[in-house]
Design a protein around this motif. Structure first.
Motif, short mmCIF file in Angstrom:
data_model
loop_
_atom_site.label_atom_id
_atom_site.label_comp_id
_atom_site.label_asym_id
_atom_site.label_seq_id
_atom_site.Cartn_x
_atom_site.Cartn_y
_atom_site.Cartn_z
N VAL A 43 -9.09 3.92 -3.79
CA VAL A 43 -10.40 3.82 -3.14
C VAL A 43 -10.26 3.15 -1.77
CG1 VAL A 43 -12.67 2.70 -3.27
CG2 VAL A 43 -11.75 3.87 -5.25
N GLY A 44 -9.46 2.12 -1.68
CA GLY A 44 -9.23 1.46 -0.39
C GLY A 44 -8.56 2.39 0.61
N SER A 45 -7.60 3.16 0.15
CA SER A 45 -6.92 4.11 1.04
C SER A 45 -7.87 5.21 1.50
CB SER A 45 -5.72 4.74 0.33
OG SER A 45 -4.76 3.78 0.04
N VAL A 46 -8.71 5.68 0.60
CA VAL A 46 -9.69 6.70 0.97
C VAL A 46 -10.65 6.15 2.03
CG1 VAL A 46 -11.66 8.05 0.11
CG2 VAL A 46 -9.50 8.04 -1.15
N MET A 47 -11.13 4.93 1.83
CA MET A 47 -12.04 4.33 2.81
C MET A 47 -11.35 4.11 4.15
SD MET A 47 -14.51 1.74 0.68
CE MET A 47 -13.22 0.61 0.24
N LEU A 48 -10.11 3.63 4.12
CA LEU A 48 -9.37 3.42 5.37
C LEU A 48 -9.11 4.73 6.08
CD1 LEU A 48 -7.97 1.46 7.28
CD2 LEU A 48 -5.93 1.66 5.85
N GLY A 49 -8.70 5.75 5.33
CA GLY A 49 -8.46 7.06 5.92
C GLY A 49 -9.73 7.65 6.54
N ALA A 50 -10.84 7.51 5.84
CA ALA A 50 -12.11 8.02 6.36
C ALA A 50 -12.51 7.27 7.63
CB ALA A 50 -13.21 7.88 5.31
N GLY A 51 -12.36 5.97 7.62
CA GLY A 51 -12.72 5.17 8.80
C GLY A 51 -11.85 5.50 10.00
N LEU A 52 -10.55 5.61 9.78
CA LEU A 52 -9.64 5.93 10.89
C LEU A 52 -9.94 7.30 11.49
CD1 LEU A 52 -6.24 4.62 9.50
CD2 LEU A 52 -7.63 3.61 11.32
N LEU A 53 -10.18 8.28 10.64
CA LEU A 53 -10.46 9.61 11.16
C LEU A 53 -11.84 9.71 11.79
CD1 LEU A 53 -8.64 12.08 11.33
CD2 LEU A 53 -7.78 10.34 9.82
N MET B 228 0.85 -1.18 0.00
CA MET B 228 0.00 0.00 0.00
C MET B 228 0.89 1.23 0.00
SD MET B 228 -2.95 1.18 2.69
CE MET B 228 -4.24 0.23 1.93
N SER B 229 0.49 2.22 -0.75
CA SER B 229 1.24 3.46 -0.80
C SER B 229 0.98 4.27 0.46
CB SER B 229 0.83 4.26 -2.04
OG SER B 229 1.44 5.52 -2.03
N ALA B 230 2.02 4.48 1.24
CA ALA B 230 1.87 5.22 2.49
C ALA B 230 1.48 6.67 2.24
CB ALA B 230 3.18 5.16 3.28
N LEU B 231 1.98 7.24 1.15
CA LEU B 231 1.64 8.63 0.83
C LEU B 231 0.16 8.76 0.49
CD1 LEU B 231 2.56 11.53 0.43
CD2 LEU B 231 3.21 10.92 -1.91
N THR B 232 -0.38 7.79 -0.23
CA THR B 232 -1.80 7.81 -0.56
C THR B 232 -2.64 7.76 0.71
OG1 THR B 232 -1.39 6.73 -2.66
CG2 THR B 232 -3.63 6.60 -1.82
N LEU B 233 -2.28 6.87 1.62
CA LEU B 233 -3.02 6.76 2.87
C LEU B 233 -2.87 8.01 3.73
CD1 LEU B 233 -4.79 5.13 4.76
CD2 LEU B 233 -2.73 4.04 5.65
N ALA B 234 -1.68 8.56 3.80
CA ALA B 234 -1.46 9.76 4.61
C ALA B 234 -2.25 10.94 4.06
CB ALA B 234 0.03 10.09 4.64
N LEU B 235 -2.27 11.12 2.76
CA LEU B 235 -3.03 12.24 2.18
C LEU B 235 -4.53 12.03 2.34
CD1 LEU B 235 -0.93 12.90 -1.04
CD2 LEU B 235 -1.25 14.47 0.89
N SER B 236 -4.98 10.78 2.25
CA SER B 236 -6.40 10.50 2.46
C SER B 236 -6.80 10.79 3.91
CB SER B 236 -6.72 9.04 2.13
OG SER B 236 -6.47 8.78 0.79
N ALA B 237 -5.96 10.38 4.85
CA ALA B 237 -6.26 10.65 6.26
C ALA B 237 -6.24 12.15 6.53
CB ALA B 237 -5.24 9.93 7.14
N LEU B 238 -5.29 12.86 5.94
CA LEU B 238 -5.24 14.32 6.09
C LEU B 238 -6.51 14.96 5.55
CD1 LEU B 238 -3.78 17.02 6.66
CD2 LEU B 238 -2.83 16.84 4.35
N ALA B 239 -6.97 14.48 4.41
CA ALA B 239 -8.19 15.03 3.81
C ALA B 239 -9.38 14.88 4.76
CB ALA B 239 -8.48 14.35 2.48
N PHE B 240 -9.53 13.71 5.33
CA PHE B 240 -10.69 13.51 6.20
C PHE B 240 -10.52 14.18 7.57
CE2 PHE B 240 -11.59 10.44 2.92
CZ PHE B 240 -12.92 10.75 2.68
N ALA B 241 -9.29 14.38 8.00
CA ALA B 241 -9.07 15.18 9.20
C ALA B 241 -9.52 16.62 8.94
CB ALA B 241 -7.60 15.14 9.61
N LEU B 242 -9.18 17.14 7.79
CA LEU B 242 -9.61 18.50 7.45
C LEU B 242 -11.12 18.59 7.27
CD1 LEU B 242 -6.76 19.54 4.99
CD2 LEU B 242 -7.20 20.44 7.29
N PHE B 243 -11.72 17.60 6.61
CA PHE B 243 -13.17 17.58 6.49
C PHE B 243 -13.84 17.55 7.86
CE2 PHE B 243 -13.06 15.67 2.02
CZ PHE B 243 -13.54 16.82 1.42
#
Length: 98
Positions: free
Chosen positions: A69-79, A1-16
């Motif tokens: 899509v998986g990274s976005v879902m994981l980031g959203a769930g974690l946040l 899994m791309s760590a950068l993809t997951l980190a940016l997805s988590a950042l996005a949902f933290a900001l949301f």
């Protein structure tokens, strides 16, 4: 899994999440200004858009979108869990005497 993809997805949902008045007040101790909300939402959308290219670079055009899509879902769930279940710090109040 791309760590950068997951980190940016988590950042996005933290900001949301922090762009909503309830989470902003609970986590940062004050209501957000209208300009702050707009900037946070714009930053969140930018982070989501920027999270797509690393997924494509990591897995190619066949599996890259699936990784994204998986990274976005994981980031959203974690946040979601972090913003709703982790205890919030006590807000700082000036002049409060106990």
């Amino acid at each position: 899994m791309s760590a950068l993809t997951l980190a940016l997805s988590a950042l996005a949902f933290a900001l949301f999440g922090l762009s909503t008045p309830e989470h902003h007040r609970r986590r940062l101790g004050r209501a957000p200004a209208v300009a702050t909300v707009s900037l946070m939402r714009l930053g969140a959308w930018a982070a989501l858009a920027l999270s797509f290219p690393p997924a494509i670079l990591a897995q190619g055009w066949v599996f890259g979108p699936i990784l994204w899509v998986g990274s976005v879902m994981l980031g959203a769930g974690l946040l979601f869990l972090a913003l709703n279940l982790l205890p919030a710090g006590e807000p700082h109040r000036k002049g409060k005497i106990e």
